[in-house]
Design a protein around this motif. Structure first.
Motif, PDB file in Angstrom:
ATOM      1  N   ARG A  53       0.841  -1.208   0.000  1.00 26.25           N
ATOM      2  CA  ARG A  53       0.000   0.000   0.000  1.00 26.25           C
ATOM      3  C   ARG A  53       0.872   1.253   0.000  1.00 26.25           C
ATOM      4  N   ALA A  54       2.186   1.094   0.235  1.00 26.76           N
ATOM      5  CA  ALA A  54       3.098   2.233   0.290  1.00 26.76           C
ATOM      6  C   ALA A  54       3.055   3.022  -1.015  1.00 26.76           C
ATOM      7  N   GLY A  55       2.901   4.332  -0.900  1.00 23.56           N
ATOM      8  CA  GLY A  55       2.855   5.206  -2.070  1.00 23.56           C
ATOM      9  C   GLY A  55       1.504   5.283  -2.724  1.00 23.56           C
ATOM     10  N   LYS A  56       0.546   4.506  -2.230  1.00 23.34           N
ATOM     11  CA  LYS A  56      -0.808   4.507  -2.801  1.00 23.34           C
ATOM     12  C   LYS A  56      -1.741   5.291  -1.879  1.00 23.34           C
ATOM     13  N   PRO A  57      -2.899   5.715  -2.395  1.00 17.94           N
ATOM     14  CA  PRO A  57      -3.859   6.464  -1.578  1.00 17.94           C
ATOM     15  C   PRO A  57      -4.289   5.680  -0.348  1.00 17.94           C
ATOM     16  N   VAL A  58      -4.546   6.391   0.728  1.00 20.23           N
ATOM     17  CA  VAL A  58      -5.009   5.763   1.966  1.00 20.23           C
ATOM     18  C   VAL A  58      -6.431   5.228   1.767  1.00 20.23           C
ATOM     19  N   VAL A  59      -6.695   4.036   2.278  1.00 17.07           N
ATOM     20  CA  VAL A  59      -8.015   3.425   2.156  1.00 17.07           C
ATOM     21  C   VAL A  59      -8.939   3.946   3.251  1.00 17.07           C
ATOM     22  N   LYS A  60     -10.099   4.427   2.878  1.00 13.35           N
ATOM     23  CA  LYS A  60     -11.099   4.874   3.843  1.00 13.35           C
ATOM     24  C   LYS A  60     -12.004   3.702   4.222  1.00 13.35           C
ATOM     25  N   TRP A  61     -12.566   3.771   5.414  1.00 22.16           N
ATOM     26  CA  TRP A  61     -13.444   2.680   5.851  1.00 22.16           C
ATOM     27  C   TRP A  61     -14.702   2.610   4.984  1.00 22.16           C
ATOM     28  N   THR A  62     -15.131   3.767   4.456  1.00 24.60           N
ATOM     29  CA  THR A  62     -16.325   3.781   3.605  1.00 24.60           C
ATOM     30  C   THR A  62     -16.076   3.036   2.295  1.00 24.60           C
ATOM     31  N   GLU A  63     -14.827   3.073   1.818  1.00 25.66           N
ATOM     32  CA  GLU A  63     -14.491   2.352   0.589  1.00 25.66           C
ATOM     33  C   GLU A  63     -14.500   0.841   0.827  1.00 25.66           C
ATOM     34  N   VAL A  64     -14.042   0.441   2.004  1.00 19.81           N
ATOM     35  CA  VAL A  64     -14.110  -0.971   2.379  1.00 19.81           C
ATOM     36  C   VAL A  64     -15.575  -1.400   2.493  1.00 19.81           C
ATOM     37  N   HIS A  65     -16.373  -0.551   3.133  1.00 21.50           N
ATOM     38  CA  HIS A  65     -17.800  -0.835   3.308  1.00 21.50           C
ATOM     39  C   HIS A  65     -18.489  -0.991   1.953  1.00 21.50           C
ATOM     40  N   ASN A  66     -18.189  -0.088   1.030  1.00 22.34           N
ATOM     41  CA  ASN A  66     -18.800  -0.145  -0.307  1.00 22.34           C
ATOM     42  C   ASN A  66     -18.397  -1.412  -1.053  1.00 22.34           C
ATOM     43  N   TRP A  67     -17.139  -1.839  -0.880  1.00 22.83           N
ATOM     44  CA  TRP A  67     -16.691  -3.063  -1.559  1.00 22.83           C
ATOM     45  C   TRP A  67     -17.472  -4.260  -1.042  1.00 22.83           C
ATOM     46  N   PHE A  68     -17.594  -4.374   0.272  1.00 19.54           N
ATOM     47  CA  PHE A  68     -18.339  -5.483   0.863  1.00 19.54           C
ATOM     48  C   PHE A  68     -19.807  -5.436   0.451  1.00 19.54           C
ATOM     49  N   HIS A  69     -20.377  -4.238   0.445  1.00 20.15           N
ATOM     50  CA  HIS A  69     -21.788  -4.078   0.072  1.00 20.15           C
ATOM     51  C   HIS A  69     -22.027  -4.541  -1.360  1.00 20.15           C
ATOM     52  N   ASN A  70     -21.177  -4.097  -2.278  1.00 24.20           N
ATOM     53  CA  ASN A  70     -21.327  -4.478  -3.688  1.00 24.20           C
ATOM     54  C   ASN A  70     -21.084  -5.967  -3.892  1.00 24.20           C
ATOM     55  N   ALA A  71     -20.107  -6.522  -3.169  1.00 26.43           N
ATOM     56  CA  ALA A  71     -19.807  -7.945  -3.301  1.00 26.43           C
ATOM     57  C   ALA A  71     -20.976  -8.792  -2.823  1.00 26.43           C
ATOM     58  N   LYS A  72     -21.603  -8.389  -1.726  1.00 26.40           N
ATOM     59  CA  LYS A  72     -22.757  -9.139  -1.214  1.00 26.40           C
ATOM     60  C   LYS A  72     -23.936  -9.049  -2.170  1.00 26.40           C
ATOM     61  N   GLN A  73     -24.118  -7.877  -2.770  1.00 30.27           N
ATOM     62  CA  GLN A  73     -25.207  -7.705  -3.733  1.00 30.27           C
ATOM     63  C   GLN A  73     -24.986  -8.587  -4.964  1.00 30.27           C
ATOM     64  N   GLU A  74     -23.751  -8.618  -5.460  1.00 30.88           N
ATOM     65  CA  GLU A  74     -23.434  -9.445  -6.624  1.00 30.88           C
ATOM     66  C   GLU A  74     -23.671 -10.917  -6.324  1.00 30.88           C
ATOM     67  N   SER A  75     -23.263 -11.340  -5.125  1.00 29.60           N
ATOM     68  CA  SER A  75     -23.460 -12.727  -4.737  1.00 29.60           C
ATOM     69  C   SER A  75     -24.936 -13.077  -4.645  1.00 29.60           C
ATOM     70  N   ALA A  76     -25.730 -12.141  -4.086  1.00 31.29           N
ATOM     71  CA  ALA A  76     -27.170 -12.371  -3.954  1.00 31.29           C
ATOM     72  C   ALA A  76     -27.840 -12.455  -5.326  1.00 31.29           C
ATOM     73  N   LYS A  77     -27.425 -11.582  -6.253  1.00 31.54           N
ATOM     74  CA  LYS A  77     -27.995 -11.601  -7.607  1.00 31.54           C
ATOM     75  C   LYS A  77     -27.654 -12.901  -8.328  1.00 31.54           C
ATOM     76  N   ALA A  78     -26.396 -13.340  -8.164  1.00 34.86           N
ATOM     77  CA  ALA A  78     -25.974 -14.579  -8.811  1.00 34.86           C
ATOM     78  C   ALA A  78     -26.770 -15.760  -8.269  1.00 34.86           C
ATOM     79  N   SER A  79     -26.944 -15.810  -6.954  1.00 36.31           N
ATOM     80  CA  SER A  79     -27.708 -16.902  -6.349  1.00 36.31           C
ATOM     81  C   SER A  79     -29.158 -16.858  -6.806  1.00 36.31           C
ATOM     82  N   LYS A  80     -29.716 -15.662  -6.914  1.00 36.56           N
ATOM     83  CA  LYS A  80     -31.113 -15.506  -7.347  1.00 36.56           C
ATOM     84  C   LYS A  80     -31.281 -16.032  -8.763  1.00 36.56           C
ATOM     85  N   ASN A  81     -30.319 -15.727  -9.639  1.00 37.72           N
ATOM     86  CA  ASN A  81     -30.393 -16.201 -11.019  1.00 37.72           C
ATOM     87  C   ASN A  81     -30.370 -17.732 -11.085  1.00 37.72           C
TER      88      ASN A  81
END
Length: 243
Positions: A53-81
């Motif tokens: 992560r050295a030299g890269k932008p600092v990760v915000k907790w909201t960005e982590v939250h958004n990643w988990f949120h989107n990943a769960k949504q994708e998983s739910a959509k795939a299971s629904k299909n």
């Protein structure tokens, strides 16, 4: 004297491969807690200490939250299909039409298996990570196999490579197997041992003893046309539905 302008913080450009792998494992183990603020803050702080992560932008907790949120949504959509496909392709078990609530409950309890494009064998599905629509109109799901990590995920065509899980047969169920039946058979070779589709060519019925079923089943594997005599313990039956 001009007021000093604040430094512009670099905008977030994405997670590293290591961070994504870590989050995928966290999602697999802690699906119910990954969206908690404190959990996301802990993950963001941990990522800040990673060497890549050295030299890269600092990760915000909201960005982590958004990643988990989107990943769960994708998983739910795939299971629904997959569940919708299962509901459309599996015949009903009786002449009484189930209610929508009963149908959804039945489908939600289904377990699935998927055929790997690497070896053509069938493996149990742990979870459906994501889905995508092809230009042909067909749907693929990204499958996480039981006992394997994210690095072994595969994109698999729903109609061609995903189905309801085959059922291991008990000793008392050998009478249910008949000549011509499709089965999932555990093929053992020097360099591999995997589950492949096969069908029963011949059955030698024998008396059971304290060890259980002693019957011998001659099967022919669909993928290589080879034949083998096996015991019941190596067979899994394909789910059947009677009207």
């Amino acid at each position: 004297m001009d007021r000093l302008r604040p430094r512009h913080r670099k905008s977030f450009t994405g997670f590293t491969k290591t961070e994504i792998e870590k989050m995928e494992k966290m999602l697999e183990v802690s699906r119910e807690t990954v969206l908690d603020k404190e959990f996301c803050q802990y993950v963001a702080r941990a990522f800040g200490r990673y060497s890549d992560r050295a030299g890269k932008p600092v990760v915000k907790w909201t960005e982590v939250h958004n990643w988990f949120h989107n990943a769960k949504q994708e998983s739910a959509k795939a299971s629904k299909n997959v569940l919708e496909l299962a509901g459309a392709s599996l015949p009903v078990k009786s002449s009484v039409k189930p209610t929508a609530e009963e149908k959804n409950q039945d489908l939600s309890e289904l377990e699935f298996e998927a055929r790997s494009s690497k070896d053509g064998a069938w493996y149990d599905v742990d979870m459906f990570v994501a889905h995508r629509e092809l230009i042909t109109g067909e749907t693929e799901v990204r499958v996480r196999f039981v006992g394997y990590g994210a690095e072994e995920d595969e994109w698999i065509n729903i109609k061609k490579g995903v189905r309801e899980r085959s059922v291991p047969l008990e000793h008392s169920e050998c009478h249910k197997v008949e000549v011509g039946d499709p089965v999932l058979c555990f093929q053992e070779k020097d360099d591999q041992a995997r589950h492949y589709d096969a069908h029963v060519l011949e059955i030698q019925r024998r008396m059971h003893d304290i060890r259980g079923c002693r019957c011998i089943f001659l099967v022919r594997y669909n993928h290589d046309e080879s034949e083998e005599r096996v015991r019941l313990k190596r067979l899994c039956g394909r789910p059947t539905y009677n009207n």
